[in-house]
Design an enzyme around this catalytic site. Structure first.
Site, PDB file in Angstrom:
ATOM      1  N   SER A 194       0.815  -1.216   0.000  1.00  0.00           N
ATOM      2  CA  SER A 194       0.000   0.000   0.000  1.00  0.00           C
ATOM      3  C   SER A 194       0.847   1.263   0.000  1.00  0.00           C
ATOM      4  O   SER A 194       1.532   1.525  -0.966  1.00  0.00           O
ATOM      5  CB  SER A 194      -1.055   0.017   1.101  1.00  0.00           C
ATOM      6  OG  SER A 194      -2.049   0.966   0.743  1.00  0.00           O
ATOM      7  N   HIS A 244       2.637  14.981   5.261  1.00  0.00           N
ATOM      8  CA  HIS A 244       2.496  16.410   4.975  1.00  0.00           C
ATOM      9  C   HIS A 244       3.074  17.084   6.213  1.00  0.00           C
ATOM     10  O   HIS A 244       2.560  16.885   7.318  1.00  0.00           O
ATOM     11  CB  HIS A 244       1.038  16.807   4.748  1.00  0.00           C
ATOM     12  CG  HIS A 244       0.419  16.083   3.604  1.00  0.00           C
ATOM     13  ND1 HIS A 244       0.731  16.350   2.291  1.00  0.00           N
ATOM     14  CD2 HIS A 244      -0.457  15.061   3.585  1.00  0.00           C
ATOM     15  CE1 HIS A 244       0.045  15.529   1.505  1.00  0.00           C
ATOM     16  NE2 HIS A 244      -0.676  14.729   2.268  1.00  0.00           N
ATOM     17  N   CYS A 294      -1.303  -3.739   3.793  1.00  0.00           N
ATOM     18  CA  CYS A 294      -2.144  -4.912   3.566  1.00  0.00           C
ATOM     19  C   CYS A 294      -1.349  -6.142   3.978  1.00  0.00           C
ATOM     20  O   CYS A 294      -0.130  -6.093   4.095  1.00  0.00           O
ATOM     21  CB  CYS A 294      -2.527  -5.014   2.097  1.00  0.00           C
ATOM     22  SG  CYS A 294      -3.458  -3.596   1.503  1.00  0.00           S
TER      23      CYS A 294
END
Length: 126
Positions: free
Chosen positions: A63, A68, A83
């Site tokens: 995944s 940020h 996953c």
């Protein structure tokens, strides 16, 4: 409980300004976090903003990891979604330690549990 994945959303506060503003440091930290969790790194993309801040993503076979950063607030918004058998907390912990976060708030969300079932209210006329 079987899921298709685990998603850790991590709010990091009190992080080191210089680390949050150093794109190369953040990129290396995220790649190392992915590898430490046992993930296979596929793609890496990071961007440095002016006057400060970094956003980026490490795409893994399992995944992704994203950031940020807001150096002026000592804050970073982190997502680690995995996953399979990988534990996203391994990568999230590594990142929090590398950024010297004073405060950390985590939410872990199981993904792929199936559609949310909402029962319709039934009213009776009296």
């Amino acid at each position: 409980m079987e899921t298709m994945g685990r998603h850790v959303i991590s709010e990091l506060w009190g992080c080191d300004f210089d680390k949050l503003n150093d794109m190369d440091f953040i990129e290396k930290t995220f790649v190392n976090a992915a590898l430490k969790s046992g993930a296979e790194v596929r793609e890496v993309a990071f961007h440095k903003f002016a006057p400060q801040g970094v956003s980026g993503v490490v795409i893994i076979s399992e995944s992704h990891l994203t950031i940020h950063s807001f150096p002026e607030h000592g804050y970073a918004s982190i997502d680690v979604y995995t996953c399979g058998d990988l534990d996203p907390n391994v990568a999230a912990d590594y990142i929090a330690e590398a950024l010297h976060a004073d405060t950390r708030e985590n939410i872990e969300i199981p993904r792929g549990m199936g559609p949310v079932q909402i029962k319709q209210a039934q009213a009776k006329v009296l």
